[in-house]
Design an enzyme around this catalytic site. Structure first.
Site, PDB file in Angstrom:
ATOM      1  N   ASP A 452       0.863  -1.191   0.000  1.00 60.87           N
ATOM      2  CA  ASP A 452       0.000   0.000   0.000  1.00 60.87           C
ATOM      3  C   ASP A 452       0.899   1.242   0.000  1.00 60.87           C
ATOM      4  O   ASP A 452       1.884   1.312   0.753  1.00 60.87           O
ATOM      5  CB  ASP A 452      -0.908  -0.008   1.234  1.00 60.87           C
ATOM      6  N   ILE A 453       0.586   2.210  -0.857  1.00 57.34           N
ATOM      7  CA  ILE A 453       1.366   3.450  -0.913  1.00 57.34           C
ATOM      8  C   ILE A 453       1.028   4.300   0.315  1.00 57.34           C
ATOM      9  O   ILE A 453      -0.146   4.543   0.621  1.00 57.34           O
ATOM     10  CB  ILE A 453       1.062   4.230  -2.195  1.00 57.34           C
ATOM     11  N   GLU A 495      -4.833   2.185  -4.188  1.00 57.89           N
ATOM     12  CA  GLU A 495      -3.372   2.210  -4.172  1.00 57.89           C
ATOM     13  C   GLU A 495      -2.786   0.931  -3.577  1.00 57.89           C
ATOM     14  O   GLU A 495      -1.611   0.897  -3.212  1.00 57.89           O
ATOM     15  CB  GLU A 495      -2.888   3.428  -3.376  1.00 57.89           C
TER      16      GLU A 495
END
Length: 572
Positions: A452-453, A495
């Site tokens: 996950d960003i 994301e």
């Protein structure tokens, strides 16, 4: 009246008839009429044959094209229904809803899912009493839905509802493009806690507008009046919205995969094809895809060709009559042979020739050569018409092949994320099922990395969504560059990304995850600079009963990385 007067009157009354007979008794006129009729009949036979053959073949080709379009729409609609149902069922089985029920985490998860699919008008979780405990964007939170059909039926088993108007959500979502009230499709699944205790229902309301993009992608660029309808099990129109109450479907529609001509209630005749939406989901919706095309458009090419052939035949007949009339004046004894030759040609023989005559008269020889030339020209035209028919068949086949290729490309696109071009969640689920089955058979471990960003919303808010999209694509590029050929990179949603590592133990997977994390941290992204990612690693154990368990454990490890400060790797 005297006998002379009577004879004179009788002669006067008979003169028109005698005049007509006298004209027809002319050898030149008879030859002209004979050849004119011969050419006309032969032209009619050739035109009728080619027209009927072309009509039948074009009808079959057009019908098959419509059937392919109907089946293509059915496949895409079925795929979308299956994907949405699988998403809800997977969501209902997550420990976050079944056992943990941490409302903050539930809210975050539902918000992410709602943001990941633009057509979700509402998604939420209602407890066993029918009260909405948590919902995406907090819509209808606290509302009583115990009497809603999706809650009643969804509490018993996975459920998909038919298209219906919005009730509680009518004031919260925008109207359709045509100004009509929004219409929804319900997806629901029961949530069971420990010891199989019913805890509530996870449900989503999908905006019916998503079907428009499915249908538009199935139509060819030049669709020549082709229209697509979605009808329910009662043959009522569900789509397009503008024709719901104004169009009545004929009773004798074709069977699935078949096509036929139907006269619709507007009095027009259409070539119609049908395909059943066999989505293999929990609820049999009984939807059908009808594709129709006005018969005059479906047969326009044949009609145009018929007009051209008729004009050519008429001109050729007139030329032949004129030539025969001019050349017949000097004929005498050889006429019987020429007549016999003409009769043989009329009966279908192509081996005899007008030049086979024993006459030495220049006029007869000239006539023989002219008639032979006309016959050769007619046969050439016949050959040209056959060639035109072959070219038409080739064109239809080419379009059919192009449509089949487009269907294959659409099937490939269904497994790809349109932004990053990596695999999507549907492809991930299929790959997870396959690799889990293989691991259960040979006992060899595999690992899952959930990525996950960090603070991606801030990236979008600061630099814009276009820059955010570029960051997602750059991340996918870095993951592909730092994974093996057999590794599987997929966009899980928003994301979040997932990497499947076949034949990889926990230590190696953690090292690979740390390598990716470091490379992402060190990479400069245009307009943004540096970003960081949080990663969670989980590895298959022989005690795992389902593929989703490994994914859930990697998700839990990801949340552990976030809670510990982000930009790190955690192992479950």
């Amino acid at each position: 009246m005297s006998n002379a007067s009577k004879n004179e009157a009788h002669s006067s009354l008979q003169s028109p008839t005698h005049s007509a007979l006298h004209w027809f008794n002319s050898f030149r006129n008879r030859i002209a009429v004979l050849f004119g009729c011969l050419l006309l009949i032969l032209g009619i036979i050739v035109v009728s044959y080619i027209y009927n053959a072309s009509s039948n073949r074009l009808t079959i080709a057009s019908g098959k094209s419509l059937a392919i379009i109907a089946q293509s729409v059915s496949n895409m609609l079925s795929s979308t229904l299956q994907e949405r149902e699988r998403e809800i069922i997977l969501l209902s089985k997550r420990p976050l809803f079944a056992t943990e029920r941490n409302q903050e985490k539930m809210q975050q998860a539902l918000d992410r899912i709602k943001d990941s699919y633009e057509h979700y008008a509402w998604i939420g979780f209602a407890n066993a009493d029918g009260k909405v405990m948590v919902a995406g964007k907090q819509m209808l939170q606290g509302a009583d839905v115990s009497q809603r059909p999706w809650f009643i039926l969804g509490s018993q088993a996975p459920f998909i509802g038919d298209v219906h108007g919005a009730l509680l959500l009518a004031s919260m979502i925008a109207p359709m493009d045509d100004g009509s009230q929004p219409r929804l499709v319900d997806f629901a699944a029961p949530v069971y806690g420990e010891n199989g205790v019913f805890e509530g229902v996870v449900a989503a309301h999908s905006n019916w507008a998503w079907v428009r993009s499915v249908l538009n992608s199935a139509l060819p660029k030049e669709h020549d009046g082709i229209e697509i309808f979605i009808i329910d099990k009662h043959n009522e129109v569900l789509y397009p919205n503008a024709l719901i109450h104004s169009t009545i479907v004929p009773n004798n529609i074709p069977a699935s995969g078949e096509f036929q001509y139907n006269e619709w209630r507007d009095g027009k005749r259409y070539l119609t094809a049908m395909a059943l939406v066999d989505s293999q989901v929990s609820t049999d919706l009984g939807w059908k895809i009808l594709v129709r095309q006005p018969s005059d458009m479906a047969m326009s090419a044949v009609h145009d060709m018929r007009v051209i052939i008729l004009l050519i035949s008429i001109v050729a007949t007139l030329i032949g009559v004129f030539t025969a009339y001019q050349l017949a004046g000097a004929l005498s004894r050889p006429i019987e042979r020429l007549a016999a030759t003409a009769l043989g040609i009329k009966n279908g023989s192509r081996q005899i020739s007008f030049t086979e005559t024993d006459s030495r008269l220049k006029e007869v020889i000239s006539l023989s050569n002219s008639l032979q030339g006309m016959m050769t020209s007619l046969l050439d035209r016949e050959h040209s018409l056959v060639q035109m028919n072959a070219n038409l068949e080739a064109t239809v086949q080419k379009r059919t092949n192009a449509l089949e290729q487009a269907n294959k490309e659409l099937a490939e696109l269904a497994l790809r994320d349109p932004l990053t071009q990596c695999f999507n969640r549907l492809a991930l689920e299929e790959a997870m099922t396959q690799i889990f089955k293989q691991a259960a058979e040979d006992g060899e471990a595999y690992s899952v990395i959930m990525i996950d960003i960090d603070h991606f919303k801030a990236v979008n808010d600061t630099y814009g969504h276009q820059a955010g999209d570029e960051a997602l694509k750059k991340l996918v590029e870095l993951m592909h560059n730092n994974t093996r050929d057999g590794d599987f990179v997929a966009r899980y949603g928003g994301e979040e990304f997932t990497i499947l590592l076949p034949k990889t133990d926990s230590k190696t997977a953690a090292e690979r995850a740390e390598q990716i994390r470091q490379i992402v941290q060190d990479t400069v992204i245009e307009e943004i600079g540096h970003i960081t990612i949080s990663l969670g690693v989980a590895t298959y154990c022989q005690s795992d009963q389902r593929a989703e368990i490994i994914l859930d454990r990697s998700d839990e490890a990801l949340y552990q990385s976030k809670e510990n400060g982000r930009n790190q790797v955690s192992i479950n």
